[in-house]
Write a protein that holds these residues in place. Structure first.
Motif, PDB file in Angstrom:
ATOM      1  N   THR A   1       0.829  -1.212   0.000  1.00 18.23           N
ATOM      2  CA  THR A   1       0.000   0.000   0.000  1.00 18.23           C
ATOM      3  C   THR A   1       0.859   1.255   0.000  1.00 18.23           C
ATOM      4  OG1 THR A   1      -1.750  -1.169   1.199  1.00 18.23           O
ATOM      5  CG2 THR A   1      -1.815   1.243   1.238  1.00 18.23           C
TER       6      THR A   1
ATOM      7  N   SER B   1       2.396   1.617  -3.375  1.00 22.73           N
ATOM      8  CA  SER B   1       1.323   1.961  -4.308  1.00 22.73           C
ATOM      9  C   SER B   1       0.925   3.419  -4.157  1.00 22.73           C
ATOM     10  CB  SER B   1       0.113   1.055  -4.078  1.00 22.73           C
ATOM     11  OG  SER B   1       0.434  -0.299  -4.324  1.00 22.73           O
TER      12      SER B   1
ATOM     13  N   LEU C   1      -3.514   2.354  -6.212  1.00 20.40           N
ATOM     14  CA  LEU C   1      -3.672   2.338  -4.761  1.00 20.40           C
ATOM     15  C   LEU C   1      -4.675   1.263  -4.332  1.00 20.40           C
ATOM     16  CD1 LEU C   1      -2.913   3.631  -2.093  1.00 20.40           C
ATOM     17  CD2 LEU C   1      -4.730   5.305  -2.441  1.00 20.40           C
TER      18      LEU C   1
ATOM     19  N   GLY D   1      -3.195  -2.224  -4.568  1.00 20.36           N
ATOM     20  CA  GLY D   1      -2.277  -2.475  -3.463  1.00 20.36           C
ATOM     21  C   GLY D   1      -3.022  -2.791  -2.169  1.00 20.36           C
ATOM     22  N   PHE D   2      -4.108  -2.065  -1.916  1.00 22.51           N
ATOM     23  CA  PHE D   2      -4.920  -2.318  -0.730  1.00 22.51           C
ATOM     24  C   PHE D   2      -5.563  -3.705  -0.803  1.00 22.51           C
ATOM     25  CE2 PHE D   2      -9.051  -2.224   1.416  1.00 22.51           C
ATOM     26  CZ  PHE D   2      -8.656  -1.873   2.705  1.00 22.51           C
TER      27      PHE D   2
ATOM     28  N   ASP E   1      -2.971  -6.358  -0.014  1.00 19.23           N
ATOM     29  CA  ASP E   1      -2.655  -6.456   1.406  1.00 19.23           C
ATOM     30  C   ASP E   1      -3.814  -7.057   2.199  1.00 19.23           C
ATOM     31  OD1 ASP E   1      -0.104  -5.441   1.173  1.00 19.23           O
ATOM     32  OD2 ASP E   1      -0.695  -3.376   1.571  1.00 19.23           O
TER      33      ASP E   1
END
Length: 460
Positions: A64, A67, A414, A417-418, A421
């Protein structure tokens, strides 16, 4: 005071005699240097996906965080573009391009000193974002609109392919350097690539045909005004409005001009259709594949160098696809081309989760080829619609549409990436992007043919 004609050449400016034209028109020299400049500026576009894993391994930063750095870069990449287009009109293409390349080189070189997450946000995000934004695809549109009266779609396609060529040139070396001696060597390579082009830009990149006393390529001197009026719809219904447009005012403030163009364009439905489609285009290229394909492949056990090689193949076929798209744009309805491009991209993303694995299978090669052909094939038809609908404001309008492209890319980078994760994989990101491509195809197919008749009048 003499008014400039539609080629940007003031009355009385010396032009090359019609019977003694040079064998190679200067426009092609400018286009060649512009291509090299785009290659030099494209080095960083190949970097985040390759360098993300090494940075995580050295500093322990989350996907994150990295990103977010890419998202800041993409936001500035996009928001700088329309102002860069206006700055090129105000101060000249050569000065803005040289400064942009220097910013990219500085940001990449300073990256080798980072040891905290906020520093990567500053280098990757702010410095390189501002530099690459000034060298965005609007640069290709500005060169084509300024220097070419015909074959503009083809020229935009060739110049847009410069970014793909940059990815092709840099990506394998960045991947190799990231493993040995390390990611810092890869960052220095990107800096060197950007700075190496600056001398060529200063020497050969001319601002306009008037600088060398010629007409744009393909313009005929006796009928230059009539030809341009026939191919470019005036914003207020007359040739005089083109001369009075803010696009030709040397004293106009670049930022004010960019905002004025946005205000006029925002009243036209076609602008929002193009912006929405291009936002999805950015999300499904730079935002997802460009940033997260290599980490996703790594999650499935594929070596980073192998995944980087696949992206390099995307770059090869991107060159072919973008040039072909430019040729098609000169001959077919651009909104139909956009709809087809987006739908094919959506199909590719839909099946991608099934193709990723530890080894490269033939089905993955097919995906890479098809996705490469479609990567930025959307640029020539989008730029053509901007030019035909918005006339002299077309390059700056394309800058704002490109800003939407990068905002979409930033959001996708973004969000992916979230998702990674939170879930441990990228599957939801790929499937969501596939659905968005179908939306973009529908939006593009419904662009109105009569939009050019409803463009608000430009106010000097």
């Amino acid at each position: 005071m003499t008014a400039p004609d539609l080629t940007g050449t003031p009355s009385g400016t010396k032009r090359a005699p019609s019977g003694k034209r040079p064998r190679l028109h200067p426009a092609w020299i400018v286009a060649a240097v512009a291509f090299l400049a785009l290659v030099g500026a494209a080095g960083f576009r190949a970097a985040p996906g390759v360098l993300m894993v090494p940075l995580q391994q050295e500093f322990g930063w989350s996907t994150t965080v990295l990103s977010l750095a890419v998202s800041i870069n993409l936001v500035l990449f996009g928001l700088t573009a329309p102002f860069a287009a206006a700055l090129m009109e105000r101060f000249g293409i050569r000065k803005v391009t040289s400064l942009a390349l220097c910013l990219i080189g500085l940001g990449s070189a300073l990256t080798v000193f980072v040891n905290q997450s906020w520093q990567i946000l500053l280098t990757w995000g702010v410095l390189i974002g501002l530099g690459t934004g000034s060298m965005a695809l609007v640069f290709a549109a500005t060169i084509a609109n300024t220097w070419f009266a015909k074959n503009r779609g083809l020229v935009i396609g060739i110049l847009t392919a410069g970014s793909a060529a940059g990815q092709l040139v840099f990506l394998p070396f960045i991947a190799a350097l990231a493993q040995n001696p390390g990611w810092r060597g890869a960052s220095l390579l990107i800096a060197a690539g950007a700075l190496a082009v600056v001398p060529l830009v200063l020497r050969w990149l001319r601002n306009s045909p008037a600088d060398v006393g010629v007409l744009p390529y393909g313009a005929e001197e006796p009928n230059a005004e009539a030809a341009d009026a026939a191919t470019t719809p005036p914003l207020s219904g007359g040739a005089g409005a083109v001369v009075a447009s803010p696009a030709t005012s040397d004293s106009a403030n670049a930022a004010v001009r960019a905002l004025q163009v946005l205000k006029r364009a925002s009243k036209v439905r076609t602008f929002w259709a193009l912006a929405a489609g291009f936002a999805i285009c950015g999300a499904t290229t730079n935002g997802l594949i460009g940033t997260h394909f290599i980490p996703s492949a790594h999650d499935h056990g594929m070596p980073e160098t192998t995944a980087a090689g696949l992206l390099a193949v995307v770059g090869i076929f991107d060159i072919v696809g973008t040039i072909a798209s430019g040729w098609l744009t000169d001959r077919f309805n651009p909104k139909v081309l956009l709809a087809v491009y987006y739908q094919f991209r959506g199909i590719g993303l839909l099946v991608l989760p099934l193709l990723l694995g530890s080894s490269v299978e033939p089905s993955m090669i097919i995906f890479v080829v098809v996705y490469g052909l479609d990567w930025v094939a959307t640029v020539p038809p989008t730029a053509a619609i901007c030019r035909s609908v918005f006339g002299p404001d077309g390059s700056v309008v394309f800058g704002w549409v490109f800003a939407a492209h990068q905002l979409g890319a930033a959001a996708a980078a973004l969000a992916a990436g979230f998702i990674r994760d939170a879930t441990g994989h990228y599957n939801y990101a790929w499937l969501g992007a596939a659905a968005m491509c179908t939306v973009a195809a529908v939006i593009s197919a419904t662009i109105r043919k009569d939009a050019a008749k409803k463009v608000p009048a430009a106010v000097a």
